[in-house]
Design a protein around this motif. Structure first.
Motif, PDB file in Angstrom:
ATOM      1  N   VAL A  14       0.882  -1.177   0.000  1.00  0.00           N
ATOM      2  CA  VAL A  14       0.000   0.000   0.000  1.00  0.00           C
ATOM      3  C   VAL A  14       0.914   1.220   0.000  1.00  0.00           C
ATOM      4  CG1 VAL A  14      -1.635   1.377   1.365  1.00  0.00           C
ATOM      5  CG2 VAL A  14      -1.970  -1.090   1.173  1.00  0.00           C
ATOM      6  N   VAL A  15       0.657   2.160  -0.926  1.00  0.00           N
ATOM      7  CA  VAL A  15       1.477   3.370  -1.026  1.00  0.00           C
ATOM      8  C   VAL A  15       0.620   4.573  -0.628  1.00  0.00           C
ATOM      9  CG1 VAL A  15       2.831   4.850  -2.585  1.00  0.00           C
ATOM     10  CG2 VAL A  15       2.874   2.370  -2.901  1.00  0.00           C
ATOM     11  N   MET A  16       1.150   5.440   0.248  1.00  0.00           N
ATOM     12  CA  MET A  16       0.402   6.632   0.679  1.00  0.00           C
ATOM     13  C   MET A  16       1.292   7.867   0.737  1.00  0.00           C
ATOM     14  SD  MET A  16      -2.275   5.414   3.598  1.00  0.00           S
ATOM     15  CE  MET A  16      -1.106   4.891   4.819  1.00  0.00           C
ATOM     16  N   GLN A  17       0.658   9.046   0.590  1.00  0.00           N
ATOM     17  CA  GLN A  17       1.362  10.333   0.674  1.00  0.00           C
ATOM     18  C   GLN A  17       0.567  11.272   1.570  1.00  0.00           C
ATOM     19  OE1 GLN A  17      -0.670   9.840  -2.048  1.00  0.00           O
ATOM     20  NE2 GLN A  17       0.597   8.175  -2.785  1.00  0.00           N
ATOM     21  N   GLY A  18       0.810  12.603   1.422  1.00  0.00           N
ATOM     22  CA  GLY A  18       0.175  13.553   2.334  1.00  0.00           C
ATOM     23  C   GLY A  18      -0.860  14.495   1.747  1.00  0.00           C
ATOM     24  N   GLU A  19      -1.422  14.202   0.563  1.00  0.00           N
ATOM     25  CA  GLU A  19      -2.358  15.159  -0.046  1.00  0.00           C
ATOM     26  C   GLU A  19      -3.829  14.820   0.184  1.00  0.00           C
ATOM     27  OE1 GLU A  19      -0.103  17.505  -3.683  1.00  0.00           O
ATOM     28  OE2 GLU A  19      -1.306  15.780  -4.182  1.00  0.00           O
ATOM     29  N   ILE A  20      -4.105  13.894   1.102  1.00  0.00           N
ATOM     30  CA  ILE A  20      -5.493  13.637   1.506  1.00  0.00           C
ATOM     31  C   ILE A  20      -5.550  13.940   3.001  1.00  0.00           C
ATOM     32  CG2 ILE A  20      -6.056  11.979  -0.348  1.00  0.00           C
ATOM     33  CD1 ILE A  20      -5.456   9.698   1.643  1.00  0.00           C
ATOM     34  N   PRO A  21      -6.733  13.992   3.641  1.00  0.00           N
ATOM     35  CA  PRO A  21      -6.777  14.433   5.039  1.00  0.00           C
ATOM     36  C   PRO A  21      -5.840  13.655   5.973  1.00  0.00           C
ATOM     37  CG  PRO A  21      -8.975  14.353   4.130  1.00  0.00           C
ATOM     38  CD  PRO A  21      -8.073  13.743   3.094  1.00  0.00           C
ATOM     39  N   ARG A  22      -5.236  14.410   6.898  1.00  0.00           N
ATOM     40  CA  ARG A  22      -4.284  13.829   7.853  1.00  0.00           C
ATOM     41  C   ARG A  22      -4.939  12.713   8.669  1.00  0.00           C
ATOM     42  NH1 ARG A  22      -2.774  15.352  13.314  1.00  0.00           N
ATOM     43  NH2 ARG A  22      -0.544  15.044  13.722  1.00  0.00           N
ATOM     44  N   SER A  23      -6.191  12.944   9.092  1.00  0.00           N
ATOM     45  CA  SER A  23      -6.880  11.928   9.912  1.00  0.00           C
ATOM     46  C   SER A  23      -7.034  10.615   9.146  1.00  0.00           C
ATOM     47  CB  SER A  23      -8.249  12.443  10.359  1.00  0.00           C
ATOM     48  OG  SER A  23      -9.005  12.828   9.221  1.00  0.00           O
ATOM     49  N   THR A  24      -7.268  10.715   7.832  1.00  0.00           N
ATOM     50  CA  THR A  24      -7.400   9.509   6.988  1.00  0.00           C
ATOM     51  C   THR A  24      -6.068   8.767   6.932  1.00  0.00           C
ATOM     52  OG1 THR A  24      -9.024  10.667   5.613  1.00  0.00           O
ATOM     53  CG2 THR A  24      -8.047   8.678   4.678  1.00  0.00           C
ATOM     54  N   VAL A  25      -4.999   9.513   6.680  1.00  0.00           N
ATOM     55  CA  VAL A  25      -3.674   8.903   6.556  1.00  0.00           C
ATOM     56  C   VAL A  25      -3.271   8.220   7.867  1.00  0.00           C
ATOM     57  CG1 VAL A  25      -1.216   9.386   6.202  1.00  0.00           C
ATOM     58  CG2 VAL A  25      -2.913  10.437   4.707  1.00  0.00           C
ATOM     59  N   LEU A  26      -3.460   8.921   9.000  1.00  0.00           N
ATOM     60  CA  LEU A  26      -3.080   8.336  10.287  1.00  0.00           C
ATOM     61  C   LEU A  26      -3.938   7.107  10.595  1.00  0.00           C
ATOM     62  CD1 LEU A  26      -2.421  11.490  12.547  1.00  0.00           C
ATOM     63  CD2 LEU A  26      -0.852  10.264  11.053  1.00  0.00           C
ATOM     64  N   GLY A  27      -5.225   7.167  10.242  1.00  0.00           N
ATOM     65  CA  GLY A  27      -6.115   6.021  10.457  1.00  0.00           C
ATOM     66  C   GLY A  27      -5.711   4.816   9.614  1.00  0.00           C
ATOM     67  N   LEU A  28      -5.322   5.076   8.356  1.00  0.00           N
ATOM     68  CA  LEU A  28      -4.908   3.983   7.464  1.00  0.00           C
ATOM     69  C   LEU A  28      -3.568   3.388   7.904  1.00  0.00           C
ATOM     70  CD1 LEU A  28      -5.918   5.440   3.977  1.00  0.00           C
ATOM     71  CD2 LEU A  28      -7.063   3.610   5.228  1.00  0.00           C
ATOM     72  N   LEU A  29      -2.660   4.247   8.382  1.00  0.00           N
ATOM     73  CA  LEU A  29      -1.372   3.737   8.879  1.00  0.00           C
ATOM     74  C   LEU A  29      -1.623   2.777  10.039  1.00  0.00           C
ATOM     75  CD1 LEU A  29       0.876   6.954   8.889  1.00  0.00           C
ATOM     76  CD2 LEU A  29       1.238   4.917   7.495  1.00  0.00           C
ATOM     77  N   LYS A  30      -2.525   3.183  10.934  1.00  0.00           N
ATOM     78  CA  LYS A  30      -2.834   2.356  12.102  1.00  0.00           C
ATOM     79  C   LYS A  30      -3.437   1.013  11.659  1.00  0.00           C
ATOM     80  CE  LYS A  30      -5.055   2.593  16.591  1.00  0.00           C
ATOM     81  NZ  LYS A  30      -5.894   3.346  17.517  1.00  0.00           N
ATOM     82  N   ALA A  31      -4.354   1.066  10.696  1.00  0.00           N
ATOM     83  CA  ALA A  31      -5.026  -0.165  10.233  1.00  0.00           C
ATOM     84  C   ALA A  31      -4.054  -1.085   9.496  1.00  0.00           C
ATOM     85  CB  ALA A  31      -6.199   0.200   9.327  1.00  0.00           C
ATOM     86  N   PHE A  32      -3.346  -0.531   8.488  1.00  0.00           N
ATOM     87  CA  PHE A  32      -2.503  -1.374   7.642  1.00  0.00           C
ATOM     88  C   PHE A  32      -1.215  -1.845   8.318  1.00  0.00           C
ATOM     89  CE2 PHE A  32      -4.854   0.704   3.984  1.00  0.00           C
ATOM     90  CZ  PHE A  32      -5.613  -0.423   3.706  1.00  0.00           C
ATOM     91  N   ASN A  33      -0.841  -1.199   9.426  1.00  0.00           N
ATOM     92  CA  ASN A  33       0.327  -1.671  10.168  1.00  0.00           C
ATOM     93  C   ASN A  33      -0.074  -2.555  11.348  1.00  0.00           C
ATOM     94  OD1 ASN A  33       2.224  -0.350   8.540  1.00  0.00           O
ATOM     95  ND2 ASN A  33       2.001   1.557   9.652  1.00  0.00           N
ATOM     96  N   SER A  34      -1.391  -2.770  11.513  1.00  0.00           N
ATOM     97  CA  SER A  34      -1.874  -3.610  12.624  1.00  0.00           C
ATOM     98  C   SER A  34      -1.830  -5.077  12.205  1.00  0.00           C
ATOM     99  CB  SER A  34      -3.316  -3.235  12.972  1.00  0.00           C
ATOM    100  OG  SER A  34      -4.196  -3.699  11.954  1.00  0.00           O
ATOM    101  N   PRO A  35      -1.779  -6.009  13.172  1.00  0.00           N
ATOM    102  CA  PRO A  35      -1.712  -7.436  12.817  1.00  0.00           C
ATOM    103  C   PRO A  35      -2.898  -7.889  11.949  1.00  0.00           C
ATOM    104  CG  PRO A  35      -1.261  -7.119  15.162  1.00  0.00           C
ATOM    105  CD  PRO A  35      -1.708  -5.793  14.635  1.00  0.00           C
TER     106      PRO A  35
END
Length: 345
Positions: free
Chosen positions: A151-172
Motif C-alpha cells: 500500500v502506497v500513501m502520501q500527504g495530499e489527503i486528510p491527515r486523519s485519513t492517513v493516520l487512520g490507514l497507517l494504524k489499520a494497515f500496520n496492525s496485525p
C-alpha cells in the motif's frame, strides 16, 4: 513468480493548470501570459503512474497489478478525457476512484514566472481529495480481494485519513507492506507513534527535518543548519531513532543532487549507505522526480514480496539504485506524469 503482486495507491488526484508568464501581475493588473496548459496531477496519481509504468517489462506486459484509490468530482470532463486515460495508459486500474457528487476534482493552478528563472507560485484547491475520509470504505476497497502486497500513501489527503490507514494497515489484522511518503508534510506534522510498525518511510531532506521538529529527545543534539545538506552522521542518528522508536524497517531519504541515503535494520543486521546521484547531462524539469522514485521503489518491493514472504532479504541497494536511475531519466524530460519512464526503457 508465484503470483502477480498487487500495489494499491491511496491518495490524491488533481488537474494541474500551468500558466507561464513573463512576470507575475500586480494587484488589479491584467497581463498577457505566454501559455496555459492542462496536465493530469496529484501526488497520489503521480505515484500510481510511476508504479504502473515501472511494472511494464515490455510494451505489452506488466508483472505487477497497480490500482488507484481516491476521489474526483462527478462528471468532470478533465477526469474523463485526461486523468483517467493517463492512469490507464500507464497500466493503473481506476476502479477504486470514486466520482463524488457535489464536489469538484482537486486542482493546482501553477503560475510559472519566466522572468525569475521559472520560479513558481502554486494555488491548490483540494476538492474531492479533502473528502477521502471514510476509513471503513477505503479499507474495504483496498482489501476487496485480499490484502494487497503493498500500500502506497502520501500527504495530499486528510491527515486523519492517513493516520487512520497507517494504524489499520500496520496492525496485525491487515498487516501489509506500507510505503509512506509524507509529502507534502501536514502542517501539524506526523507523530512518530503513528509510524509504529511501518515497513518503508520515504522522505526528502525537508520532510525528514520536519518529522523531527517535534521530537524532544533529538532537540539537544546539534544538527546542520536548515540550508546546509544533512551529514551522514545526522542521517545515521535520525534513522537509528526511527528504527528503535517506531520499528520502521527501511528509511529512505532522497537528497537531490547529493543522492539517496537508506537505512535498513532488522533484529539481525543493519545495512545503510549513501548512494550518489546519477549524473545527467541536463536537468530539464524536476517535477515528478520524487514520485518516480517512490513508484519504482514500491514496484521493486512488490516484486520481491511475490517471491519471498517478508522484506528481510530485500536488496535495498538495488531497489534504490533502480529508482534513482528512473528519477534521473524523469528530470531530463518536461512535465510530471508524462516524464516518468516505462520499466522497459
Amino acid at each position: 513468480m508465484a503470483h502477480k503482486p498487487v500495489i494499491r495507491v491511496v491518495g490524491s488526484l488533481n488537474i494541474d493548470f500551468v500558466t507561464r508568464t513573463p512576470r507575475v501581475p500586480g494587484p488589479g493588473e491584467t497581463l498577457s501570459a505566454t501559455s496555459m496548459t492542462v496536465h493530469p496531477g496529484g501526488k497520489g496519481s503521480n505515484q500510481a503512474v510511476a508504479c504502473g509504468k515501472a511494472a511494464f517489462t515490455s510494451p505489452s506486459s506488466q508483472d505487477v497489478v497497480v490500482e488507484m484509490i481516491g476521489a474526483v468530482g462527478a462528471n468532470d470532463p478533465y477526469y474523463a478525457s485526461l486523468l483517467k486515460p493517463t492512469l490507464e495508459k500507464s497500466g493503473v486500474s481506476t476502479t477504486g476512484v470514486e466520482e463524488m457528487e457535489g464536489v469538484q476534482t482537486g486542482t493546482a493552478t501553477i503560475i510559472v514566472d519566466e522572468g525569475s528563472h521559472g520560479e513558481n507560485r502554486i494555488l491548490v484547491v483540494p476538492g474531492a481529495n479533502a473528502r477521502v475520509n471514510d476509513l471503513a470504505k477505503i479499507i474495504e476497497t483496498a482489501t476487496k480481494d485480499g490484502i494487497p502486497d503493498v500500500v502506497v500513501m502520501q500527504g495530499e489527503i486528510p491527515r486523519s485519513t492517513v493516520l487512520g490507514l497507517l494504524k489499520a494497515f500496520n496492525s496485525p489484522h491487515y498487516k501489509t507492506c506500507v510505503i509512506f511518503n509524507p509529502a507534502p508534510m501536514f502542517p501539524e506534522g506526523v507523530p512518530i507513534d503513528a509510524l509504529k510498525g511501518l515497513a518503508v518511510l520515504v522522505v526528502n531532506e525537508t520532510e525528514c527535518r520536519q518529522l523531527f521538529t517535534c521530537v524532544d529527545e533529538l532537540k539537544t543534539v546539534p544538527t546542520s543548519g536548515l540550508d546546509e545538506p544533512m551529514t551522514e552522521l545526522e542521517l545515521n542518528r535520525l534513522t537509528t531513532y526511527l528504527h528503535n522508536k517506531a520499528g520502521i524497517l527501511i528509511v529512505v531519504v532522497t537528497l537531490g543532487s547529493q543522492g539517496v541515503y537508506y537505512s535498513f535494520e532488522t533484529p539481525d543486521f543493519l545495512d545503510r549507505s549513501l548512494i550518489p546521484a546519477v549524473k545527467v547531462e541536463r536537468v530539464v524539469d524536476t517535477t515528478g522526480a520524487g514520485d518516480t522514485f517512490v513508484g519504482y521503489f514500491a514496484t521493486a518491493v512488490a516484486r520481491h514480496l511475490a517471491q519471498v514472504k517478508g522484506l528481510e532479504n530485500l536488496n535495498v541497494r538495488e531497489a534504490v539504485g533502480r529508482a534513482n536511475e528512473a528519477a534521473a531519466k524523469c528530470v531530463q524530460r518536461n512535465g510530471a506524469m508524462e516524464s516518468i519512464p516505462f520499466g522497459y526503457e
